[in-house]
Scaffold this active site. Structure first.
Site, PDB file in Angstrom:
ATOM      1  N   LYS A  14       0.683  -1.135  -0.050  1.00 52.41           N
ATOM      2  CA  LYS A  14      -0.047  -0.006   0.030  1.00 52.41           C
ATOM      3  C   LYS A  14       1.037   1.286  -0.064  1.00 52.41           C
ATOM      4  CE  LYS A  14      -2.049  -1.045   3.766  1.00 52.41           C
ATOM      5  NZ  LYS A  14      -1.227  -2.385   4.288  1.00 52.41           N
ATOM      6  N   ARG A  89      -9.606   1.528   9.306  1.00 57.11           N
ATOM      7  CA  ARG A  89      -9.053   0.199   9.613  1.00 57.11           C
ATOM      8  C   ARG A  89     -10.300  -0.778  10.193  1.00 57.11           C
ATOM      9  NH1 ARG A  89      -3.129   0.854   9.107  1.00 57.11           N
ATOM     10  NH2 ARG A  89      -2.463  -1.323   9.487  1.00 57.11           N
ATOM     11  N   ARG A 123      11.846  -5.667   4.021  1.00 53.28           N
ATOM     12  CA  ARG A 123      11.705  -4.410   4.354  1.00 53.28           C
ATOM     13  C   ARG A 123      12.454  -3.476   4.926  1.00 53.28           C
ATOM     14  NH1 ARG A 123       6.027  -2.046   5.500  1.00 53.28           N
ATOM     15  NH2 ARG A 123       6.554  -3.088   7.382  1.00 53.28           N
ATOM     16  N   ARG A 156      11.458  -1.847  10.751  1.00 53.21           N
ATOM     17  CA  ARG A 156      10.464  -1.692  11.888  1.00 53.21           C
ATOM     18  C   ARG A 156      10.332  -2.841  12.859  1.00 53.21           C
ATOM     19  NH1 ARG A 156       5.605  -0.043   8.138  1.00 53.21           N
ATOM     20  NH2 ARG A 156       4.351  -0.966   9.478  1.00 53.21           N
ATOM     21  N   ARG A 167      -0.572  -9.095  13.185  1.00 54.97           N
ATOM     22  CA  ARG A 167      -1.113  -8.215  12.344  1.00 54.97           C
ATOM     23  C   ARG A 167      -2.040  -8.781  11.412  1.00 54.97           C
ATOM     24  NH1 ARG A 167       4.203  -5.288  10.414  1.00 54.97           N
ATOM     25  NH2 ARG A 167       2.578  -4.076   9.271  1.00 54.97           N
TER      26      ARG A 167
HETATM   27  P1  AP5 Z   1       4.934  -1.489   1.804  1.00 52.82           P
HETATM   28  O1  AP5 Z   1       4.599  -0.430   0.795  1.00 52.82           O
HETATM   29  O2  AP5 Z   1       5.396  -0.920   3.032  1.00 52.82           O
HETATM   30  O3  AP5 Z   1       3.898  -2.205   2.209  1.00 52.82           O
HETATM   31  P2  AP5 Z   1       2.341  -1.721   3.227  1.00 52.82           P
HETATM   32  O4  AP5 Z   1       1.199  -2.606   2.794  1.00 52.82           O
HETATM   33  O5  AP5 Z   1       2.538  -0.509   3.256  1.00 52.82           O
HETATM   34  O6  AP5 Z   1       2.776  -2.586   4.517  1.00 52.82           O
HETATM   35  P3  AP5 Z   1       2.764  -2.058   6.030  1.00 52.82           P
HETATM   36  O7  AP5 Z   1       3.439  -2.982   7.042  1.00 52.82           O
HETATM   37  O8  AP5 Z   1       3.135  -0.631   6.001  1.00 52.82           O
HETATM   38  O9  AP5 Z   1       1.082  -2.042   6.375  1.00 52.82           O
HETATM   39  P4  AP5 Z   1       0.201  -1.726   7.614  1.00 52.82           P
HETATM   40  O10 AP5 Z   1      -0.954  -1.249   6.926  1.00 52.82           O
HETATM   41  O11 AP5 Z   1       0.348  -3.204   8.387  1.00 52.82           O
HETATM   42  O12 AP5 Z   1       1.338  -0.640   8.333  1.00 52.82           O
HETATM   43  P5  AP5 Z   1       1.065   0.674   8.748  1.00 52.82           P
HETATM   44  O13 AP5 Z   1       2.105   1.178   9.004  1.00 52.82           O
HETATM   45  O14 AP5 Z   1      -0.240   1.210   8.461  1.00 52.82           O
HETATM   46  O15 AP5 Z   1       5.729  -2.765   1.058  1.00 52.82           O
HETATM   47  C1  AP5 Z   1       6.319  -3.893   1.969  1.00 52.82           C
HETATM   48  C2  AP5 Z   1       7.640  -4.245   1.359  1.00 52.82           C
HETATM   49  O16 AP5 Z   1       7.339  -4.964  -0.065  1.00 52.82           O
HETATM   50  C3  AP5 Z   1       8.568  -3.052   0.896  1.00 52.82           C
HETATM   51  O17 AP5 Z   1       9.913  -3.488   1.465  1.00 52.82           O
HETATM   52  C4  AP5 Z   1       8.426  -2.910  -0.484  1.00 52.82           C
HETATM   53  O18 AP5 Z   1       9.686  -2.543  -1.112  1.00 52.82           O
HETATM   54  C5  AP5 Z   1       7.988  -4.446  -1.036  1.00 52.82           C
HETATM   55  N1  AP5 Z   1       7.108  -4.256  -2.112  1.00 52.82           N
HETATM   56  C6  AP5 Z   1       6.023  -3.443  -2.086  1.00 52.82           C
HETATM   57  N2  AP5 Z   1       5.151  -3.611  -3.227  1.00 52.82           N
HETATM   58  C7  AP5 Z   1       6.092  -4.736  -4.111  1.00 52.82           C
HETATM   59  C8  AP5 Z   1       5.597  -5.276  -5.089  1.00 52.82           C
HETATM   60  N3  AP5 Z   1       4.704  -5.093  -5.828  1.00 52.82           N
HETATM   61  N4  AP5 Z   1       6.690  -6.245  -5.615  1.00 52.82           N
HETATM   62  C9  AP5 Z   1       7.705  -6.577  -4.749  1.00 52.82           C
HETATM   63  N5  AP5 Z   1       7.988  -5.883  -3.509  1.00 52.82           N
HETATM   64  C10 AP5 Z   1       7.128  -4.921  -3.126  1.00 52.82           C
HETATM   65  O19 AP5 Z   1       0.611   0.202  10.708  1.00 52.82           O
HETATM   66  C11 AP5 Z   1       1.325  -0.119  11.451  1.00 52.82           C
HETATM   67  C12 AP5 Z   1       0.869  -0.188  12.809  1.00 52.82           C
HETATM   68  O20 AP5 Z   1       0.068   1.159  13.092  1.00 52.82           O
HETATM   69  C13 AP5 Z   1      -0.624  -1.025  12.810  1.00 52.82           C
HETATM   70  O21 AP5 Z   1      -0.163  -2.474  13.211  1.00 52.82           O
HETATM   71  C14 AP5 Z   1      -1.360  -0.440  14.070  1.00 52.82           C
HETATM   72  O22 AP5 Z   1      -0.807  -0.796  15.275  1.00 52.82           O
HETATM   73  C15 AP5 Z   1      -0.933   1.156  13.895  1.00 52.82           C
HETATM   74  N6  AP5 Z   1      -2.239   1.740  12.933  1.00 52.82           N
HETATM   75  C16 AP5 Z   1      -1.912   2.258  11.654  1.00 52.82           C
HETATM   76  N7  AP5 Z   1      -3.281   2.688  11.329  1.00 52.82           N
HETATM   77  C17 AP5 Z   1      -4.048   2.603  12.384  1.00 52.82           C
HETATM   78  C18 AP5 Z   1      -5.282   2.628  12.128  1.00 52.82           C
HETATM   79  N8  AP5 Z   1      -6.120   3.376  11.334  1.00 52.82           N
HETATM   80  N9  AP5 Z   1      -6.102   2.115  13.253  1.00 52.82           N
HETATM   81  C19 AP5 Z   1      -5.521   1.517  14.346  1.00 52.82           C
HETATM   82  N10 AP5 Z   1      -4.134   1.455  14.293  1.00 52.82           N
HETATM   83  C20 AP5 Z   1      -3.492   1.962  13.101  1.00 52.82           C
END
Ligand code: AP5
Length: 207
Positions: A14, A89, A123, A156, A167
């Site tokens: 994402k 979410r 990552r 991370r 997660r």
């Molecule tokens: P990346 O682009 O980083 O993937 P992502 O889907 O953004 O993954 P996240 O881990 O950031 O998602 P998340 O939603 O769980 O975390 P968030 O920070 O929102 O890509 C991943 C890897 O793959 C990278 O190395 C990239 O280079 C590679 N890649 C990407 N696309 C590729 C492709 N097509 N081919 C090959 N390689 C590829 O949330 C973290 C925490 O914050 C949550 O667990 C929660 O505790 C809290 N939080 C955040 N938002 C909320 C909310 N709304 N409500 C409650 N808690 C929240």
């Protein structure tokens, strides 16, 4: 005016596709994960409170997240649209959002759990500009150093396999049901391909 949501499990890409989309369509990329990590870095009250949930792979309580996003919406760059990455979410977050702004498109990315696990464990994120690399699929030119700003790359805390498993579980139980809520404006995007190919699918829908 374009208000967009990116839904999908951790590691599906994402953030990667959101950065490309935000640049092309000149709309702000709002990642609640990035906002929370910034709050943690600055040791704000919210950051300290959020820490224990994030490190366990649990969702941060709705009340905290909703206040955070409402504050972000007050920034002038949101007036011509935005791309929400990682919000909403929960059903309560989705209902709150609907009360504040209309949503035009929801992109729902999916990939196999093996792919998600490989992407998350590989990552590396820049401590300075948040740009994301991957030691398998998107290597930096110099190990441990950001190509864009020279910042230090780090892993991370929530990408450890046991936290990732939780997660994924939380995603399936609490967030995936939002697919039904957004049924009429959702675009399902298979995300096993390269970022360039996935981005092309998003662009073709938005254009
Ligand atoms: P990346 O682009 O980083 O993937 P992502 O889907 O953004 O993954 P996240 O881990 O950031 O998602 P998340 O939603 O769980 O975390 P968030 O920070 O929102 O890509 C991943 C890897 O793959 C990278 O190395 C990239 O280079 C590679 N890649 C990407 N696309 C590729 C492709 N097509 N081919 C090959 N390689 C590829 O949330 C973290 C925490 O914050 C949550 O667990 C929660 O505790 C809290 N939080 C955040 N938002 C909320 C909310 N709304 N409500 C409650 N808690 C929240």
């Amino acid at each position: 005016m374009m208000n967009i949501i990116f839904l999908g499990p951790p590691g599906v890409g994402k953030g990667t596709i959101a950065a490309m989309t935000s640049e092309k369509f000149k709309i702000p990329h709002i990642s609640t994960g990035d906002l929370l990590r910034e709050s943690r870095k600055n040791q704000t009250a919210l950051g300290k409170e959020a820490e224990k949930y994030m490190d366990a792979g649990e969702l941060v309580p709705d009340k905290l997240i909703i206040n955070l996003i409402k504050e972000r919406f007050k920034e002038p760059d949101c007036k011509d649209g935005f791309l929400l990455d990682g919000f909403p979410r929960t059903m309560d977050q989705a209902v709150m959002l609907e009360e504040v702004v209309p949503i035009d498109h929801v992109f729902d990315f999916y990939a196999s759990e093996d792919t998600l696990m490989e992407r998350l464990t590989g990552r590396r994120t820049c401590r300075n500009c948040n740009h994301v690399f991957n030691i398998y699929t998107a290597k930096p030119k110099k190990e441990g150093v950001c190509d864009l700003c020279g910042g230090e790359l780090y892993e991370r805390a929530d990408q450890k396999p046991e936290v990732v498993r939780n997660r994924l579980h939380v995603y399936k139980q609490v967030t995936k049901p939002l697919e039904n809520y957004y049924e009429s404006i959702i675009h399902l995007i298979e995300a096993e391909a390269s970022p360039t190919e996935i981005f092309a699918k998003v662009v073709s829908i938005l254009e």
